[in-house]
Scaffold this motif. Sequence first.
Motif, PDB file in Angstrom:
ATOM      1  N   ARG A  25      -0.945  -6.584  -2.570  1.00  0.00           N
ATOM      2  CA  ARG A  25      -1.217  -5.192  -3.154  1.00  0.00           C
ATOM      3  C   ARG A  25      -1.887  -3.673  -3.112  1.00  0.00           C
ATOM      4  NH1 ARG A  25      -5.089  -9.760  -3.825  1.00  0.00           N
ATOM      5  NH2 ARG A  25      -6.912  -8.020  -3.158  1.00  0.00           N
ATOM      6  N   ARG A  27      -0.060  -2.789  -0.446  1.00  0.00           N
ATOM      7  CA  ARG A  27       1.628  -1.836   0.255  1.00  0.00           C
ATOM      8  C   ARG A  27       1.402  -1.446  -2.000  1.00  0.00           C
ATOM      9  NH1 ARG A  27       4.039  -5.613   0.878  1.00  0.00           N
ATOM     10  NH2 ARG A  27       4.028  -6.180   2.898  1.00  0.00           N
ATOM     11  N   GLN A  28       1.486  -1.925  -2.573  1.00  0.00           N
ATOM     12  CA  GLN A  28       1.607  -1.280  -3.738  1.00  0.00           C
ATOM     13  C   GLN A  28       0.434  -0.270  -4.253  1.00  0.00           C
ATOM     14  OE1 GLN A  28       4.313  -1.873  -5.727  1.00  0.00           O
ATOM     15  NE2 GLN A  28       3.822   0.511  -6.524  1.00  0.00           N
ATOM     16  N   ALA A  29      -0.859  -0.522  -3.596  1.00  0.00           N
ATOM     17  CA  ALA A  29      -2.195   0.751  -3.473  1.00  0.00           C
ATOM     18  C   ALA A  29      -1.553   1.061  -3.206  1.00  0.00           C
ATOM     19  CB  ALA A  29      -3.153   0.597  -3.569  1.00  0.00           C
ATOM     20  N   SER A  31       1.404   3.015  -1.732  1.00  0.00           N
ATOM     21  CA  SER A  31       2.638   3.192  -3.194  1.00  0.00           C
ATOM     22  C   SER A  31       2.222   4.497  -3.541  1.00  0.00           C
ATOM     23  CB  SER A  31       3.932   2.562  -2.567  1.00  0.00           C
ATOM     24  OG  SER A  31       5.111   2.678  -3.001  1.00  0.00           O
ATOM     25  N   ASP A  32       1.181   3.397  -5.040  1.00  0.00           N
ATOM     26  CA  ASP A  32       0.744   4.033  -5.838  1.00  0.00           C
ATOM     27  C   ASP A  32      -0.026   5.810  -5.458  1.00  0.00           C
ATOM     28  OD1 ASP A  32       2.163   2.182  -7.211  1.00  0.00           O
ATOM     29  OD2 ASP A  32       0.575   1.291  -7.850  1.00  0.00           O
ATOM     30  N   ALA A  33      -0.357   5.661  -4.553  1.00  0.00           N
ATOM     31  CA  ALA A  33      -1.503   6.672  -3.965  1.00  0.00           C
ATOM     32  C   ALA A  33      -0.915   7.280  -3.220  1.00  0.00           C
ATOM     33  CB  ALA A  33      -3.072   5.979  -3.162  1.00  0.00           C
ATOM     34  N   GLY A  34       0.571   7.613  -3.071  1.00  0.00           N
ATOM     35  CA  GLY A  34       1.757   8.502  -2.414  1.00  0.00           C
ATOM     36  C   GLY A  34       1.137   8.673  -0.576  1.00  0.00           C
ATOM     37  N   GLN A  36       2.184   6.765   2.464  1.00  0.00           N
ATOM     38  CA  GLN A  36       3.281   6.151   3.404  1.00  0.00           C
ATOM     39  C   GLN A  36       3.253   5.654   4.747  1.00  0.00           C
ATOM     40  OE1 GLN A  36       7.164   7.084   2.330  1.00  0.00           O
ATOM     41  NE2 GLN A  36       6.751   7.873   0.454  1.00  0.00           N
ATOM     42  N   ALA A 128      -7.125  -1.244  -3.260  1.00  0.00           N
ATOM     43  CA  ALA A 128      -6.937  -2.391  -4.470  1.00  0.00           C
ATOM     44  C   ALA A 128      -7.091  -3.981  -4.504  1.00  0.00           C
ATOM     45  CB  ALA A 128      -4.941  -3.110  -3.450  1.00  0.00           C
TER      46      ALA A 128
END
Length: 177
Positions: A25, A27-29, A31-34, A36, A128
């Motif tokens: 969760r 990692r995805q959040a 990534s969604d926020a740009g 890296q 997240a």
Amino acid sequence: MSDRSRESDAATRASTVLDHPAVARVRQALSDAGVQADIVVLDGAARTAAQAAEALGTSVSAIANSLVFVATTTDHVTVPLLVLTSGGHRVDTDHLAVTLGYARIAKADAEFVRAATGFAIGGVAPVAHAGAVTTMVDASLAEHEVVWAAAGHPHTVFPTTHDELVRVTGGRSVTVR
């Protein structure tokens, strides 16, 4: 146990931790926020800022300690408040309540932390969350080029900055002590 076996066991543990749903969760959040950021798996648990700092070979003040509080509004409504504070600081809840306009701010118990954030104490990430969480970021974290924050599990952290924490959390930079 041979060195090769120990390395294999460590790699298996790291892979298992990185596959944990809470870490996924985060990692995805990110990534969604740009963002890296590489999530780092620590050999031991980093339930405290001191443990994380020791494992990372950095100062405790470069650790973004995730502290969850119960903030009570002047209308007697309670809301979760996440304070990402430098591991070297204590949060002055009276000062923070006045600064933020709350009637009271008190430390949350483990059940409240998990219900509000979806994370267990020791792994509360800045993003997240299970629901809406007001977030404050300790202004002193800006003194560090790299800040380390929890990544959803007591064995995981990720590198970030004060400004990035403010941006990805929708938070506000404040003096906490």
